[in-house]
Design a protein around this motif. Structure first.
Motif, PDB file in Angstrom:
ATOM      1  N   VAL A  10      19.435 -84.032 -26.088  1.00  0.00           N
ATOM      2  CA  VAL A  10      20.007 -85.696 -26.856  1.00  0.00           C
ATOM      3  C   VAL A  10      18.359 -86.426 -26.246  1.00  0.00           C
ATOM      4  O   VAL A  10      18.132 -86.685 -25.282  1.00  0.00           O
ATOM      5  CB  VAL A  10      21.231 -85.288 -26.286  1.00  0.00           C
ATOM      6  CG1 VAL A  10      21.119 -87.174 -26.707  1.00  0.00           C
ATOM      7  CG2 VAL A  10      22.109 -84.305 -25.719  1.00  0.00           C
ATOM      8  N   SER A  11      18.600 -87.434 -27.815  1.00  0.00           N
ATOM      9  CA  SER A  11      17.428 -88.443 -28.210  1.00  0.00           C
ATOM     10  C   SER A  11      18.328 -89.730 -28.708  1.00  0.00           C
ATOM     11  O   SER A  11      18.355 -89.102 -30.133  1.00  0.00           O
ATOM     12  CB  SER A  11      15.922 -87.433 -28.024  1.00  0.00           C
ATOM     13  OG  SER A  11      15.261 -88.720 -28.206  1.00  0.00           O
ATOM     14  N   GLU A  12      17.680 -90.841 -28.140  1.00  0.00           N
ATOM     15  CA  GLU A  12      17.825 -91.801 -29.299  1.00  0.00           C
ATOM     16  C   GLU A  12      17.194 -92.105 -30.074  1.00  0.00           C
ATOM     17  O   GLU A  12      15.806 -92.112 -30.143  1.00  0.00           O
ATOM     18  CB  GLU A  12      18.339 -93.112 -28.352  1.00  0.00           C
ATOM     19  CG  GLU A  12      18.671 -93.949 -28.918  1.00  0.00           C
ATOM     20  CD  GLU A  12      18.998 -95.260 -28.002  1.00  0.00           C
ATOM     21  OE1 GLU A  12      19.167 -96.320 -28.900  1.00  0.00           O
ATOM     22  OE2 GLU A  12      18.747 -94.971 -27.198  1.00  0.00           O
ATOM     23  N   PRO A  50      24.620 -91.131 -22.640  1.00  0.00           N
ATOM     24  CA  PRO A  50      25.787 -90.590 -21.898  1.00  0.00           C
ATOM     25  C   PRO A  50      25.617 -90.501 -20.160  1.00  0.00           C
ATOM     26  O   PRO A  50      24.889 -89.504 -19.822  1.00  0.00           O
ATOM     27  CB  PRO A  50      25.351 -89.484 -23.069  1.00  0.00           C
ATOM     28  CG  PRO A  50      24.344 -89.808 -23.615  1.00  0.00           C
ATOM     29  CD  PRO A  50      23.147 -89.978 -22.950  1.00  0.00           C
ATOM     30  N   ALA A  51      27.302 -90.499 -20.382  1.00  0.00           N
ATOM     31  CA  ALA A  51      27.145 -89.751 -18.728  1.00  0.00           C
ATOM     32  C   ALA A  51      26.845 -88.706 -17.963  1.00  0.00           C
ATOM     33  O   ALA A  51      27.179 -89.164 -17.049  1.00  0.00           O
ATOM     34  CB  ALA A  51      28.784 -90.668 -19.193  1.00  0.00           C
ATOM     35  N   THR A  69      16.032 -89.571 -17.211  1.00  0.00           N
ATOM     36  CA  THR A  69      15.356 -91.269 -16.992  1.00  0.00           C
ATOM     37  C   THR A  69      14.987 -91.071 -18.139  1.00  0.00           C
ATOM     38  O   THR A  69      14.640 -90.320 -18.891  1.00  0.00           O
ATOM     39  CB  THR A  69      14.972 -91.370 -15.760  1.00  0.00           C
ATOM     40  OG1 THR A  69      14.419 -92.745 -15.232  1.00  0.00           O
ATOM     41  CG2 THR A  69      13.779 -90.338 -15.164  1.00  0.00           C
ATOM     42  N   SER A  70      14.080 -92.517 -17.849  1.00  0.00           N
ATOM     43  CA  SER A  70      12.280 -92.454 -18.633  1.00  0.00           C
ATOM     44  C   SER A  70      11.495 -93.553 -18.814  1.00  0.00           C
ATOM     45  O   SER A  70      11.836 -93.580 -17.771  1.00  0.00           O
ATOM     46  CB  SER A  70      13.302 -93.734 -19.801  1.00  0.00           C
ATOM     47  OG  SER A  70      13.815 -94.572 -20.470  1.00  0.00           O
ATOM     48  N   LEU A  71      10.335 -93.570 -19.405  1.00  0.00           N
ATOM     49  CA  LEU A  71       9.064 -93.698 -18.672  1.00  0.00           C
ATOM     50  C   LEU A  71       9.723 -95.550 -18.047  1.00  0.00           C
ATOM     51  O   LEU A  71       9.165 -95.983 -18.699  1.00  0.00           O
ATOM     52  CB  LEU A  71       7.943 -93.090 -19.837  1.00  0.00           C
ATOM     53  CG  LEU A  71       6.911 -93.931 -19.256  1.00  0.00           C
ATOM     54  CD1 LEU A  71       7.069 -92.996 -18.144  1.00  0.00           C
ATOM     55  CD2 LEU A  71       6.216 -93.631 -20.246  1.00  0.00           C
TER      56      LEU A  71
END
Length: 243
Positions: free
Chosen positions: A48-50, A140-141, A147-149
């Motif tokens: 899943v990626s925004e 999403p919960a 996490t992200s950079l």
């Protein structure tokens, strides 16, 4: 090296595989999208990626003399390339979780899916799908370990610059791979392997819980775990998980 940029696609790996069926691809042809709708991970998991916040891309790599029994070194080469770039961009407490997730402490920042085609006892081509959380700040919960950079460093990153750095590093490691510099790749991989030589609780495919320590990777890419009686047991991808 050719780069194909898509505004949206279901899966960059699927797009690249379809492309390879209908045309002759230049080595290291890369497909990158701003919006991957049906991203895939290991064991049929979804990625899943925004949109517009992260890196979701796939690379076509062809080989002339890489044996199937050496495929663990391909995994080492790809995951180490991404590890090195994220480390250079200040990712705190980075590690590689077997076989090829990149973590910051115990949170996942990158997933890798490698799909190979074979010719006899050799790997002919690889389709390497990579998803890296870069500038996304909410998840999403149910992705409570993501996490992200940006979340880890507080900085905003240029996606194009990061992509170039990763592709350059992958090409360096593939050169090491095709030069059969296997010992260096394995040494570097084991040096940053998550939970190596640390007593850890595991669960096997029968839901049995046991204590052990990761000691290495077998010739066939299986995880080697030293049990409490000092016996070393090997586990495949679906045969073990962290508790």
């Amino acid at each position: 090296m050719k780069t194909i940029k898509l505004s949206a696609t279901d899966s960059t790996n699927s797009f690249l595989k379809d492309l390879a069926q209908n045309s002759t691809l230049e080595n290291f042809t890369t497909v990158v999208t701003q919006n991957q709708i049906k991203g895939r991970g290991q064991q049929q998991n979804k990625w899943v990626s925004e949109p517009h916040k992260n890196l979701t891309f796939s690379i076509f790599i062809s080989f002339t003399d890489l044996k199937v029994v050496q495929k663990k070194y391909l995994n080492f080469a790809i995951s180490l390339a991404i590890y090195d770039v994220l480390f250079a961009n200040n990712l705190p407490k980075p590690s590689i979780k077997w076989p090829n997730d990149i973590l910051s402490a115990n949170k996942k920042i990158c997933g890798i899916l490698i799909e190979n085609t074979f010719s006899g006892d050799r790997i002919k081509n690889s389709f390497v799908g990579i998803g890296i959380n870069i500038n996304q700040e909410t998840f999403p919960a149910y992705l409570n370990n993501a996490t992200s950079l940006k979340l880890e460093t507080g900085l905003e990153y240029d996606l194009d610059l990061l992509l170039k750095a990763i592709l350059d590093e992958i090409k360096k490691n593939i050169k090491r791979l095709t030069s059969q510099n296997f010992n260096l790749l394995e040494e570097k991989y084991l040096d940053v392997l998550y939970k190596k030589n640390i007593p850890t609780m595991f669960k096997n495919s029968k839901d049995e819980i046991f204590m052990g320590m990761i000691s290495g990777i077998s010739d066939f890419g299986k995880l080697q775990v030293q049990l409490e009686d000092d016996v070393i047991k090997e586990f495949g991808l679906k045969e073990i998980s962290f508790l």
